[in-house]
Design an enzyme around this catalytic site. Structure first.
Site, PDB file in Angstrom:
ATOM      1  CG  HIS A 210     -11.742  94.551  74.911  1.00 12.97           C
ATOM      2  ND1 HIS A 210     -12.640  94.729  75.942  1.00 12.97           N
ATOM      3  CD2 HIS A 210     -11.181  95.779  74.690  1.00 12.97           C
ATOM      4  CE1 HIS A 210     -12.631  95.992  76.330  1.00 12.97           C
ATOM      5  NE2 HIS A 210     -11.762  96.652  75.583  1.00 12.97           N
TER       6      HIS A 210
ATOM      7  CG  ASP B 247     -14.372  91.721  76.942  1.00 16.65           C
ATOM      8  OD1 ASP B 247     -13.317  92.377  76.962  1.00 16.65           O
ATOM      9  OD2 ASP B 247     -15.474  92.186  76.581  1.00 16.65           O
TER      10      ASP B 247
ATOM     11  CB  SER C  83     -12.913  99.787  75.645  1.00 12.93           C
ATOM     12  OG  SER C  83     -11.916  99.456  76.569  1.00 12.93           O
TER      13      SER C  83
END
Length: 306
Positions: free
Chosen positions: A286, A259, A119
């Site tokens: 995610h 995601d 991320s």
């Protein structure tokens, strides 16, 4: 599957503008020692500490590759700087690039290492790789946007698929400036259960990371904002798309079918990095390190051992 406890330590990180001495906390898994190539793992947020990435320590036990995780300045076990809340001139990308360089130097691995960023950590990892550090051998970008405008556009599309009452709750609190309320948090969690982690209940390590974020959201609120779709911080206009061609190391790009980092968010990495392999996890959002743990570690471990 349990996660073993790593060997922990602190590294001094000189930051003249911090107003006090700063330290970066780190932990290692596997047979780590200076001179051996390790996988350095960069957590997301910004400001969400390493705990939720602990499954990646499986790479050490399954592949014999040492793994190093650390909490970035301002969160987790590293030095906190609550007086810098809202100070975008302090909490910025360059600060965290400097912290990563400091860690690589002081752990004695700056001439030979791999990086995995998740991320925000993948955004930071790409910025590091764009600068072509001589010791970086391989790069893994996991569930990371290449452009924040696209990230927000996608998040708002996913948000529009939430139940109407949840959408109304989000709108109300964002308009009223009450995004710290429990009602807003509960509405955001509906999104999280769809697009951040589909494991129910959330793993304890993930809950611990979220709890630490809630205790001190200085970095998160300064650089990001209250949620994925309500970005108010300094990363609001960030993009690396026009610089990705400068990444010259073999790169593995990862995301999940559900995601929040949907394909359009991550595609620029595949398109512009000359040597980039893209793997998408069919049953993940995610956090595929939790949702498809075994498959994720196989993909990561095999890439690193090539």
């Amino acid at each position: 599957m349990s996660t073993p406890k790593g060997n922990e330590g602190f590294l001094d990180f000189p930051v003249p503008t911090a107003g006090k001495a700063c330290q970066t906390w780190y932990t290692t898994f596997g047979d780590y020692k200076p001179g051996t190539r390790a996988l350095v793992v960069l957590h997301g947020g910004p400001g969400v500490p390493h705990d939720y990435l602990l499954p990646i320590s499986d790479v050490a036990s399954s592949y014999g590759i040492p793994v190093i995780m650390y909490d970035q300045l301002g969160c987790g076990n590293s030095t906190h700087l609550k007086d810098k809340y809202g100070d975008g001139s302090f909490f910025n990308i360059q600060l965290f690039l400097d912290e990563l360089d400091n860690l690589l130097e002081k752990l004695g691995i700056k001439d030979d290492y791999d990086i995995l960023g998740h991320s925000w950590g993948g955004m930071l990892a790409s910025e590091h790789a764009i600068r072509q550090p001589k010791g970086l051998r391989k790069l893994i970008i996991s569930c990371s946007p290449a452009d924040m405008k696209t990230w927000v556009d996608v998040a708002n599309k996913l948000r529009a698929e939430l139940p109407e009452d949840v959408q109304e709750t989000l709108k109300k609190h964002e308009a009223d400036g009450t995004t710290e309320s429990e009602e807003y948090e509960a509405a955001v969690n509906v999104y999280y259960e769809r697009h951040v982690c589909r494991v129910k209940p959330f793993p304890d390590d993930m809950l611990r990371a979220f709890s630490k974020l809630k205790e001190d959201d200085t970095v998160s609120m300064t650089m990001n904002g209250p949620s994925e779709f309500f970005i108010t911080g300094t990363l609001k206009t960030w993009s690396n798309v026009d610089r990705l061609h400068n990444i010259k190391v073999p790169t593995l790009l990862l995301n999940g079918k559900y995601d929040e980092a949907q394909d359009e968010c991550v595609e620029p990495y595949s398109k512009h990095i000359p040597d980039c392999k893209w793997v998408k996890f069919a049953n993940s959002s995610h956090t595929p390190q939790w949702e498809e743990r075994k498959e994720y570690m196989t993909v990561v471990g095999d890439f690193l051992r090539l």
